[in-house]
Design an enzyme around this catalytic site. Structure first.
Site, PDB file in Angstrom:
ATOM      1  N   ASP A  86       1.525 -18.698   4.198  1.00 43.54           N
ATOM      2  CA  ASP A  86       1.953 -18.624   5.589  1.00 43.54           C
ATOM      3  C   ASP A  86       0.795 -19.085   6.466  1.00 43.54           C
ATOM      4  OD1 ASP A  86       2.814 -17.817   8.139  1.00 43.54           O
ATOM      5  OD2 ASP A  86       3.937 -16.118   7.323  1.00 43.54           O
ATOM      6  N   ASP A  97       3.904 -21.718  13.493  1.00 43.31           N
ATOM      7  CA  ASP A  97       3.785 -20.738  12.419  1.00 43.31           C
ATOM      8  C   ASP A  97       4.839 -21.103  11.374  1.00 43.31           C
ATOM      9  OD1 ASP A  97       3.731 -18.370  10.944  1.00 43.31           O
ATOM     10  OD2 ASP A  97       4.386 -17.071  12.585  1.00 43.31           O
ATOM     11  N   GLU A 285       9.518 -20.083   6.452  1.00 44.41           N
ATOM     12  CA  GLU A 285       9.415 -19.962   7.905  1.00 44.41           C
ATOM     13  C   GLU A 285       9.208 -21.334   8.539  1.00 44.41           C
ATOM     14  OE1 GLU A 285       5.948 -17.749   9.212  1.00 44.41           O
ATOM     15  OE2 GLU A 285       6.857 -17.319  11.160  1.00 44.41           O
TER      16      GLU A 285
HETATM   17 MN    MN Z   1       4.092 -16.862   9.513  1.00 41.91          MN
HETATM   18 MN    MN Z   2       5.765 -15.625  11.877  1.00 39.35          MN
END
Ligand code: MN
Ligand code: MN
Length: 303
Positions: A86, A97, A285
């Protein structure tokens, strides 16, 4: 939003996509030291002209979020399971992000694929006026159709300048409480999935690797003054890793000073989050800009 701001988001998003692709190649090439991976990934962000918006998170198996190793952790990727990477990139205060999961063994290919699909299905429905709960419902349905379970207490989030979690959230399940998504907003959408026999929720453990300034207030204790100043100068109120302060002293002494600031409630510690019943977790994500015509993925690799 101003054109200039959008340009910075687009730039940050491109870097994020490239860095995640780079991370995948590193892992597939066999690098398995987790701290080495983190540092390689973070230095790639700088090389591409961005700054990390938070420490690179590498979470393995039942660890769902908020883990970014210290060199002293000496963690290696296991032969079995799922690794999640991430990454946050910022250009000035404009943050994107995004995350990918990589199955480390064949039993986890399906759950990884399904979390990616849950993200894609949710993004397809992004448009001004849609309710956050509706997106949660889509994520939940995609997971359940393939007999997986979404993590109910993790969610996506609205992003604003220098603010990674700017209020509104996008749940990973259908919820009664719901808010409207509006044109011009930027959201990180992040389905986390686990197995049907797991609890489907995360809990914090007594360990933190990521911190941020919670209060802009000079510490009473002189011990904490220099580190407070440096944290503010370098990261403002964005999350940071003590790894990024090692020019100020060895890890133990940096941590000692951070603890002083935590005691004064000037620094916030983010505990590591693990699936409550030990279920392995997959996550994908993207950061998405809400436009009249729908969601535009900022963190997608240009094809
Ligand atoms: Mn993230
Ligand atoms: Mn996030």
């Amino acid at each position: 939003m101003m054109e200039k701001e959008i340009e910075k988001y687009i730039k940050a998003g491109k870097i994020t996509a490239n860095v995640l692709e780079f991370a995948r190649t590193l892992i597939l090439s066999g690098i398995n030291d987790v701290c080495e991976l983190c540092e390689e990934i973070e230095s790639k962000i700088f090389k591409l002209g961005g700054m990390p918006a938070f420490p690179c998170n590498i979470c393995i198996n039942e660890i769902a979020a908020h883990f970014s190793p210290y060199p002293s952790d000496r963690i290696k990727l296991p032969k079995e399971g799922i690794v999640k990477i991430d990454v946050g990139v910022r250009i000035d205060g404009f943050i994107t992000d995004a995350a990918i999961s990589i199955p480390l063994s064949k039993n986890y290919k399906k759950i990884v694929k399904c979390s990616k699909k849950a993200l894609e299905n949710a993004i397809k429905c992004v448009k001004p006026g849609i309710k956050t709960g509706k997106l949660g419902e889509i994520i939940e349905k995609t997971a359940k159709d393939e007999n997986f379970k979404p993590i109910k207490n993790l969610s996506g989030h609205l992003i604003r300048e220098y603010n990674l979690h700017a209020g509104k959230s996008i749940p990973n399940i259908r919820t009664l409480f719901s808010q409207k998504i509006e044109e011009g907003e930027i959201y990180a959408i992040e389905p986390f999935l686990t197995f049907p026999n797991a609890m489907g929720s995360v809990t914090s453990i007594n360990k933190a690797r990521i911190f941020s300034l919670a209060k802009l207030k000079k510490p009473r204790n002189r011990e904490g003054e220099e580190i407070y100043r440096e944290i503010y100068r370098r990261f403002r109120t964005l999350p940071f890793s003590p790894r990024w302060l090692l020019d100020l002293g060895p890890l133990e002494s940096v941590l000692e000073k951070i603890r002083v600031l935590i005691k004064e409630k000037i620094v916030h510690a983010y505990p590591v989050l693990v699936e409550e019943s030990g279920g392995y977790v997959a996550q994908f994500e993207h950061t998405v800009l809400v436009t009249k015509r729908g969601g535009v993925i900022l963190t997608k690799k240009a094809s």
